[in-house]
Scaffold this motif. Structure first.
Motif, short mmCIF file in Angstrom:
data_model
loop_
_atom_site.label_atom_id
_atom_site.label_comp_id
_atom_site.label_asym_id
_atom_site.label_seq_id
_atom_site.Cartn_x
_atom_site.Cartn_y
_atom_site.Cartn_z
N LYS A 148 0.83 -1.22 0.00
CA LYS A 148 0.00 0.00 0.00
C LYS A 148 0.86 1.26 0.00
O LYS A 148 0.66 2.16 -0.84
CB LYS A 148 -0.92 0.00 1.22
CG LYS A 148 -1.71 1.27 1.39
CD LYS A 148 -2.50 1.27 2.68
CE LYS A 148 -3.15 2.61 2.94
NZ LYS A 148 -3.87 2.60 4.22
N LEU A 149 1.79 1.36 0.94
CA LEU A 149 2.58 2.60 1.06
C LEU A 149 3.48 2.82 -0.15
O LEU A 149 3.65 3.96 -0.59
CB LEU A 149 3.40 2.58 2.35
CG LEU A 149 2.60 2.64 3.64
CD1 LEU A 149 3.53 2.59 4.85
CD2 LEU A 149 1.71 3.86 3.69
N SER A 150 4.05 1.75 -0.68
CA SER A 150 4.93 1.94 -1.83
C SER A 150 4.15 2.34 -3.08
O SER A 150 4.63 3.12 -3.90
CB SER A 150 5.78 0.68 -2.09
OG SER A 150 4.98 -0.42 -2.44
N ARG A 151 2.91 1.85 -3.22
CA ARG A 151 2.07 2.27 -4.35
C ARG A 151 1.53 3.68 -4.17
O ARG A 151 1.37 4.43 -5.12
CB ARG A 151 0.92 1.29 -4.58
CG ARG A 151 1.35 0.00 -5.24
CD ARG A 151 0.20 -0.95 -5.56
NE ARG A 151 -0.51 -1.39 -4.38
CZ ARG A 151 -1.75 -1.04 -4.05
NH1 ARG A 151 -2.44 -0.23 -4.83
NH2 ARG A 151 -2.32 -1.48 -2.97
N ARG A 152 1.26 4.06 -2.93
CA ARG A 152 0.70 5.39 -2.67
C ARG A 152 1.77 6.48 -2.66
O ARG A 152 1.61 7.53 -3.27
CB ARG A 152 -0.04 5.40 -1.34
CG ARG A 152 -0.79 6.72 -1.10
CD ARG A 152 -1.37 6.82 0.27
NE ARG A 152 -0.29 7.01 1.24
CZ ARG A 152 -0.40 6.76 2.54
NH1 ARG A 152 -1.53 6.30 3.03
NH2 ARG A 152 0.61 6.96 3.35
N ASP A 153 2.88 6.22 -1.96
CA ASP A 153 3.88 7.25 -1.74
C ASP A 153 5.10 7.14 -2.65
O ASP A 153 5.89 8.06 -2.72
CB ASP A 153 4.36 7.20 -0.28
CG ASP A 153 3.22 7.40 0.71
OD1 ASP A 153 2.19 8.00 0.33
OD2 ASP A 153 3.36 6.95 1.86
N GLY A 154 5.23 6.00 -3.31
CA GLY A 154 6.41 5.77 -4.14
C GLY A 154 7.44 4.97 -3.37
O GLY A 154 7.68 5.21 -2.18
N LEU A 155 8.04 4.04 -4.04
CA LEU A 155 8.99 3.12 -3.43
C LEU A 155 10.14 3.83 -2.72
O LEU A 155 10.55 3.45 -1.63
CB LEU A 155 9.55 2.21 -4.53
CG LEU A 155 10.09 0.87 -4.15
CD1 LEU A 155 9.03 0.02 -3.47
CD2 LEU A 155 10.61 0.16 -5.38
N MET A 156 10.66 4.89 -3.32
CA MET A 156 11.83 5.57 -2.78
C MET A 156 11.51 6.38 -1.52
O MET A 156 12.40 6.71 -0.76
CB MET A 156 12.45 6.50 -3.83
CG MET A 156 12.91 5.81 -5.08
SD MET A 156 14.07 4.50 -4.70
CE MET A 156 13.45 3.22 -5.76
N ARG A 157 10.25 6.71 -1.31
CA ARG A 157 9.86 7.55 -0.17
C ARG A 157 9.40 6.75 1.04
O ARG A 157 9.10 7.35 2.07
CB ARG A 157 8.76 8.51 -0.59
CG ARG A 157 9.27 9.57 -1.52
CD ARG A 157 8.21 10.62 -1.76
NE ARG A 157 8.32 10.99 -3.16
CZ ARG A 157 7.32 11.06 -4.01
NH1 ARG A 157 6.10 10.83 -3.62
NH2 ARG A 157 7.52 11.38 -5.25
N VAL A 158 9.32 5.46 0.92
CA VAL A 158 8.79 4.65 2.02
C VAL A 158 9.94 4.16 2.91
O VAL A 158 10.84 3.50 2.44
CB VAL A 158 8.00 3.45 1.49
CG1 VAL A 158 7.50 2.59 2.63
CG2 VAL A 158 6.84 3.92 0.65
N ALA A 159 9.84 4.51 4.18
CA ALA A 159 10.82 4.05 5.16
C ALA A 159 10.29 2.80 5.86
O ALA A 159 9.08 2.61 5.96
CB ALA A 159 11.09 5.14 6.19
N LEU A 160 11.19 2.01 6.34
CA LEU A 160 10.81 0.81 7.07
C LEU A 160 9.96 1.17 8.28
O LEU A 160 8.99 0.48 8.60
CB LEU A 160 12.08 0.05 7.50
CG LEU A 160 11.83 -1.34 8.02
CD1 LEU A 160 12.75 -2.32 7.35
CD2 LEU A 160 12.01 -1.37 9.51
N THR A 161 10.28 2.28 8.93
CA THR A 161 9.48 2.72 10.09
C THR A 161 8.05 3.07 9.68
O THR A 161 7.12 2.84 10.45
CB THR A 161 10.14 3.92 10.79
OG1 THR A 161 10.38 4.95 9.83
CG2 THR A 161 11.45 3.52 11.47
N ASP A 162 7.87 3.62 8.47
CA ASP A 162 6.53 3.93 7.97
C ASP A 162 5.71 2.64 7.81
O ASP A 162 4.53 2.60 8.15
CB ASP A 162 6.58 4.63 6.61
CG ASP A 162 7.29 5.96 6.64
OD1 ASP A 162 7.27 6.63 7.69
OD2 ASP A 162 7.88 6.33 5.60
N ILE A 163 6.35 1.62 7.27
CA ILE A 163 5.67 0.34 7.06
C ILE A 163 5.29 -0.28 8.39
O ILE A 163 4.18 -0.76 8.57
CB ILE A 163 6.55 -0.61 6.21
CG1 ILE A 163 6.79 -0.01 4.82
CG2 ILE A 163 5.90 -1.99 6.10
CD1 ILE A 163 7.86 -0.71 4.01
#
Length: 162
Positions: A22-37
């Motif tokens: 979800k987060l990588s599709r919404r925010d973009g792969l490069m902007r997703v941090a492990l802490t966000d996930i």
């Protein structure tokens, strides 16, 4: 380290994949941090590292989960005309997530890790195989053309909304 039972471990694994997808599709792969996930999944970073060796391994698994979801959906689509109509109608989820991982993760080909790129290539290959079976698509070559057209249209509509 806290030990969890098998059922909890499987549940944690599943929600981590869903959050990474979800987060990588919404925010973009490069902007997703492990802490966000971890936060999206309601888990600690320790729980993430108990399941995955790195951010890249988790994101690669999230990419795979996204393509698995997409391919399941494609299995219920009867032809290219329906796919094109539905993918343009749906486009994004209510939370802003781009529905199609082929579109949302296109940047992985240029900027992703080898693990992420491998997951993207496998998922894209599976998607093309499914699409190539539709009666109004001329095999793999037709599926590639269809997907390229849809991806191009999606990119253009992102830059120049209707």
């Amino acid at each position: 380290m806290v030990k969890v039972d098998k059922e909890t471990a499987e549940h944690n694994h599943k929600i981590l994949l869903e959050a990474a997808d979800k987060l990588s599709r919404r925010d973009g792969l490069m902007r997703v941090a492990l802490t966000d996930i971890a936060k999206e999944a309601g888990l600690t970073t320790g729980a993430v590292y108990a399941r995955f060796s790195s951010r890249e391994a988790l994101l690669a698994s999230g990419i795979k989960a996204g393509f698995d979801r997409m391919n399941k959906w494609l299995g219920g689509i009867p032809d290219a005309a329906t796919y094109y109509r539905e993918i343009r109608r749906i486009g994004r989820s209510a939370d802003g997530t781009i529905i199609c991982p082929a579109i949302s993760h296109i940047g992985v080909a240029r900027f992703g890790s080898p693990e992420e790129l491998s997951a993207y290539e496998r998922g894209l290959g599976d998607m093309l195989e499914t699409m190539a079976l539709w009666p109004d698509v001329d095999g793999e070559k037709g599926a590639r053309g269809l997907l390229a057209g849809v991806m191009g249209t999606a990119m253009l509509e992102t830059v120049l909304p209707k």
